[in-house]
Scaffold this active site. Structure first.
Site, short mmCIF file in Angstrom:
data_model
loop_
_atom_site.label_atom_id
_atom_site.label_comp_id
_atom_site.label_asym_id
_atom_site.label_seq_id
_atom_site.Cartn_x
_atom_site.Cartn_y
_atom_site.Cartn_z
N ASN A 236 -10.08 -0.22 0.61
CA ASN A 236 -8.62 -0.14 0.49
C ASN A 236 -8.19 -0.73 -0.86
O ASN A 236 -8.29 -1.93 -1.07
CB ASN A 236 -7.99 -0.91 1.65
CG ASN A 236 -6.47 -0.87 1.64
OD1 ASN A 236 -5.86 -0.45 0.66
ND2 ASN A 236 -5.87 -1.33 2.72
N CYS B 18 0.82 -1.22 0.00
CA CYS B 18 0.00 0.00 0.00
C CYS B 18 0.85 1.27 0.00
O CYS B 18 0.34 2.35 -0.28
CB CYS B 18 -0.95 -0.01 1.19
SG CYS B 18 -2.01 -1.45 1.23
N HIS C 165 -3.16 7.15 3.04
CA HIS C 165 -3.60 5.85 2.51
C HIS C 165 -4.96 5.53 3.12
O HIS C 165 -5.19 5.72 4.32
CB HIS C 165 -2.57 4.78 2.90
CG HIS C 165 -3.01 3.39 2.58
ND1 HIS C 165 -3.58 3.06 1.37
CD2 HIS C 165 -2.98 2.25 3.31
CE1 HIS C 165 -3.86 1.77 1.38
NE2 HIS C 165 -3.52 1.25 2.55
#
Ligand code: COA
Length: 329
Positions: free
Chosen positions: A286, A113, A256
């Site tokens: 996500n 990520c 994020h």
């Protein structure tokens, strides 16, 4: 030394949507639990015939159009992903072919990520040294193919999507656009907090490997949570200190998008007004390396982010990796 300017951004979310109500049909949970504990209401899921580079192609075409440059001028493709179409060739090479780009450098970057922040920083170094002039930087994933829809800890979190930037040498004398700094970290000893063990050389594809479910992502959610807050806080603080700036100097924080409670904790620690935090997790879930470029592009297109704005990016992910970047758009 040259400086980098984000000439154009683009993003793409596949059409199919997975709601919390859909997930309630799969595992023992409730719509309220998912929303309260994660901030997520829906996620986008790639169609069966869409792979990571198909999503990336659309995002990249939008970024190239926004940058208003001829695609023949792109001299490097940097692709952040942990869900490439194939082990080889790389997603970057496949994307280069799909976009019909000329012979150029093309490589994947794997930092989960945090991948897009890492990739943007690598691209910035290539531009600063003069090695390349126009780099297509992509963050894209089809992580839903690695989700175990029997595991309520993980299946609530992830979605598919792609974002892309054209990062170029800043030749505009009227623009101060640049990347001030990037702070990139990894704590490899924490690798087992979030992993996908199957399919690599340690656990090649086999019937027993699949029977054990090693081809799915698995995560120690509470531990990941704690490390995420700590590492993102540290990186944000470092970015401001190194550049002698403080919260009022920054127009936007783009974290994020993993869990709204992680975002809230970072925003609180940073002392930043929530109005200045770009959040789309409720719609996207996500999307790993995709979250930051997607949120960035949406904010540009909505007219929130404007030229001259100073923007702080902050990410963490499997590895455990983490990183921040301070830039002027
Ligand atoms: N629905 C209902 N209950 C659930 C559930 C679900 N989907 N998932 C877990 N639970 C239960 C647990 O079994 C546990 O029950 P117990 O107390 O009886 O053992 C309880 O809820 C609390 O579990 P916990 O893991 O402490 O919940 P949490 O508040 O930490 O939320 C996550 C779980 C996964 C949402 C959260 O830890 C998280 O988001 N972590 C970070 C993950 C992440 O960002 N990963 C990507 C990294 S890039």
């Amino acid at each position: 030394m040259f400086s980098s300017k984000i000439l154009g951004t683009g993003s793409y979310l596949p059409e199919k949507i997975l709601t919390n109500a859909d997930i309630v049909q799969k595992v023992e949970t409730t719509e309220e639990w998912i929303f309260d504990r994660t901030g997520i209401k829906t996620r986008h899921v790639a169609a069966d015939d869409q792979n990571t580079t198909d999503l990336a192609k659309i995002a990249a075409e939008r970024a190239i159009e926004a940058a208003n440059i001829d695609k023949s001028k792109i001299d490097c493709v940097l692709f952040a992903t942990v869900s490439p179409d194939q082990v080889m060739p790389s997603a970057a090479c496949m994307l280069q072919a799909k976009l019909g780009l000329q012979r150029c450098a093309a490589l994947d970057l794997s930092a989960a990520c945090t991948g897009f922040v890492y990739a943007l920083s690598v691209a910035d170094q290539f531009i600063k040294t003069g090695m390349y002039q126009n780099i297509l930087v992509v963050g894209a994933e089809v992580l839903t193919r690695y989700v175990n829809y029997d595991d309520r800890d993980t299946c609530i979190l992830f979605g598919d999507g792609a974002g892309a930037f054209v990062l170029s040498r800043n030749e505009d004398e009227t623009s101060n656009a640049k990347i001030y700094s990037a702070h990139l970290y990894a704590d490899g000893y924490l690798g087992d907090l979030f992993e996908l063990p199957g399919g690599g050389s340690a656990h090649p594809v086999s019937v027993p490997m699949i029977q054990e479910g090693l081809h799915y992502m698995r995560m120690k959610g509470r531990e990941v949570f704690k490390n995420a807050v700590r590492s993102m806080n540290d990186c944000c603080k470092e970015a401001l200190e190194v550049n002698n700036m403080s919260e009022p100097d920054v127009q936007w924080l783009i974290p994020h998008q993993a869990n709204i409670r992680i975002i809230d904790a970072v925003a609180k620690n940073f002392g930043i007004n929530k109005e200045k935090v770009i959040i789309n997790i409720q719609r996207t879930g996500n999307t790993s390396a995709g979250t930051i470029p997607i949120a960035f592009d949406e904010a540009v297109r909505e007219g929130k982010i404007k030229r001259g704005d100073k923007i702080l990016l902050a990410a963490f992910g499997a590895g455990i990796t983490s990183g921040s970047m301070l830039l002027e758009y």
